[in-house]
Scaffold this active site. Structure first.
Site, PDB file in Angstrom:
ATOM      1  N   HIS A 163      23.133  38.570   9.065  1.00 57.43           N
ATOM      2  CA  HIS A 163      23.096  37.318   8.307  1.00 57.43           C
ATOM      3  C   HIS A 163      21.966  36.457   8.838  1.00 57.43           C
ATOM      4  O   HIS A 163      21.805  36.306  10.047  1.00 57.43           O
ATOM      5  CB  HIS A 163      24.413  36.557   8.465  1.00 57.43           C
ATOM      6  N   ASP A 207      35.803  28.091   1.201  1.00 56.74           N
ATOM      7  CA  ASP A 207      34.426  27.703   1.535  1.00 56.74           C
ATOM      8  C   ASP A 207      33.694  27.208   0.295  1.00 56.74           C
ATOM      9  O   ASP A 207      32.896  26.275   0.377  1.00 56.74           O
ATOM     10  CB  ASP A 207      33.673  28.876   2.174  1.00 56.74           C
ATOM     11  N   ARG A 235      30.915  19.228   0.785  1.00 56.41           N
ATOM     12  CA  ARG A 235      30.007  18.849   1.887  1.00 56.41           C
ATOM     13  C   ARG A 235      28.630  18.487   1.342  1.00 56.41           C
ATOM     14  O   ARG A 235      27.975  17.556   1.814  1.00 56.41           O
ATOM     15  CB  ARG A 235      29.899  19.997   2.892  1.00 56.41           C
ATOM     16  N   SER A 273      31.910  28.202   8.187  1.00 56.17           N
ATOM     17  CA  SER A 273      31.555  28.575   6.813  1.00 56.17           C
ATOM     18  C   SER A 273      30.846  29.942   6.809  1.00 56.17           C
ATOM     19  O   SER A 273      31.225  30.856   6.070  1.00 56.17           O
ATOM     20  CB  SER A 273      30.642  27.486   6.227  1.00 56.17           C
ATOM     21  N   LYS A 310      32.725  34.035   5.868  1.00 56.01           N
ATOM     22  CA  LYS A 310      32.233  34.956   4.835  1.00 56.01           C
ATOM     23  C   LYS A 310      31.840  36.290   5.463  1.00 56.01           C
ATOM     24  O   LYS A 310      32.113  37.347   4.912  1.00 56.01           O
ATOM     25  CB  LYS A 310      31.048  34.325   4.095  1.00 56.01           C
TER      26      LYS A 310
END
Ligand code: URA
Length: 432
Positions: A82, A161, A168, A183, A187
């Site tokens: 990621h 999320d 947010r 967050s 995922k």
């Protein structure tokens, strides 16, 4: 339990219990807690923080708010990566097939981008026919058959999320390490891999502006992952200038192909090789980073990495014939050069400005519903540390809409040119 008491506790800097966090996330998911109360708690978290135990509880509650992929039918250890996002970041398109060509299963869930250029999926969808809508069963079958698959985020993955991120975004509560860490990690954990490599970027074009902030975010994400039984490592990488030379979608795919064929830009190639070495070590395919680097380099040199890329693109419906002539693949109706208006040395490049310029050319979305021009973007010829003389081309802008003076000015404005020589900065500041 009452939401008002939970908000009051965080306002008073107290530690929330797992049950209180679970109560909140359950209420976010089933919409029984109103947005104004969630917004209030989010702001209290931004201001007063959370410890690692609370962050893990938040991450776990969010992860379990929807589907969790079961990848146990895929043989061996599964790796995922990621990136916290940056300009010109096409790393997954190289790392996926490179690592898979070494015999390690890459099972990755990716997203679309909002802002700057597209996300990994938008980039891959610039290849005609490529699709990411695989069922869990098809995904598992493909990874078992060819060692790699990338799918889009399923509709019911971490719904909490989706709710919280939207809130947010409009309440000034994005910038919080526990909220960002939970967050992202919720995922990644719901996507089911055993090992996760995080590329945490810092600098002008990144979420985290400084190396210290990136280190703090990476440390929290690693701690959460470990508490959840995963092998997690992080590279802290510099995003003060775009990564590689291409910023867009099709042109980033082209740069990824060139990198898999051994002809990529030096900074991007280094990031891919280092990332691959970490993932190979995580999956126990090699015993040291040096061995991983050697293996990854060999797979590029012997053509195996590119062969795996072709097998993967083809397995997901991509038409390989469109990649036979990369000039045609990337061709746009309009092109224009950005020309140096001074001589000297490039001391800085404002990555964000370049990203926004690419977006204005059509390569990214300003709002969720915008469509992308897959061929639009920017190719850079000069980066930090390079010398330049007045009149020399610094970059070419590509678009299917007319390129305006303001696009050229925006790109030129990204370069900070001084008279004195300067060396370029290291791309990877640290590996955790
Ligand atoms: N990316 C995410 O997925 N979540 C955040 O909070 C920030 C960046």
């Amino acid at each position: 339990m009452r939401m008002i008491d939970i908000i009051g506790k965080k306002r008073d800097k107290l530690v929330l219990t797992d049950q209180e966090i679970q109560f909140w996330i359950d209420g976010v998911t089933d919409h029984t807690i109103p947005d104004y109360q969630s917004s209030s708690l989010l702001m209290a978290i931004v201001l007063n923080g959370m410890n690692n135990h609370e962050t893990k509880a938040l991450c776990k509650a969010m992860m379990l708010s929807g589907d969790v992929l079961d990848l146990s039918a895929i043989h061996g250890l599964k790796v995922d990566k990621h990136s916290t996002g940056g300009v010109g970041d096409k790393t997954s398109i190289v790392l996926g097939p490179l690592v898979a060509s070494c015999g390690v299963a890459v099972a990755k869930m990716s997203g679309r981008g909002l802002g700057h250029t597209g996300g990994t999926i938008d980039k891959l969808e610039s290849i005609e026919g490529f699709h990411v809508e695989l069922s869990e069963e098809q995904f598992v079958q493909q990874v078992n058959a060819i060692g790699i698959g990338i799918i889009g985020q399923s509709g019911n993955l971490v719904p909490a999320d989706k709710e919280l991120y939207a809130l947010r975004d409009v309440t000034g509560t994005v910038a919080s390490i526990p909220l960002i860490a939970s967050s992202i990690m919720s995922k990644k954990l719901a996507a089911g891999s055993d090992c996760i490599l995080l590329d945490v970027k810092y600098g002008d074009g990144a979420f985290m502006q400084t190396l210290d902030e990136a280190r703090e975010l990476a440390t929290v994400m690693i701690a959460i992952g470990q508490l959840m039984g995963k092998q997690v490592n992080a590279m802290l990488s510099n995003m003060n200038q775009p990564l590689g030379n291409a910023i867009g979608n099709a042109i980033e795919v082209r740069e990824a192909i060139e990198t898999l064929q051994g002809n990529g830009p030096q900074d991007f190639t280094t990031l891919c090789l280092e990332g691959a070495a970490i993932m190979l070590l995580q999956a126990k395919r090699v015993e040291s980073l040096e061995e991983g680097l050697d293996l990854a380099r060999r797979q590029i040199e012997n053509g195996e990495a590119y062969a795996k890329f072709e097998a993967w693109i083809s397995a997901q419906g991509g038409n390989l014939t469109v990649l036979e002539d990369l000039d045609v693949f990337c061709r746009t109706r309009y092109q224009a050069d950005v020309v140096a208006d001074a001589s000297g040395f490039i001391h800085d490049m404002k990555a964000m400005e370049i990203g926004l310029c690419a977006m204005n050319l059509g390569a990214g979305r300003a709002t969720k519903t915008d469509s992308i021009d897959p061929k639009a973007g920017i190719v850079l010829y000069k980066k930090v540390g390079d010398s330049l003389t007045v009149g020399e081309p610094l970059a070419t802008l590509y678009s299917n809409r007319p390129i305006l003076e303001e696009h050229l000015a925006q790109a030129l404005n990204a370069y900070v040119v001084e008279n004195t020589p300067v060396s370029s900065t290291a791309l990877i500041a640290d590996v955790l």
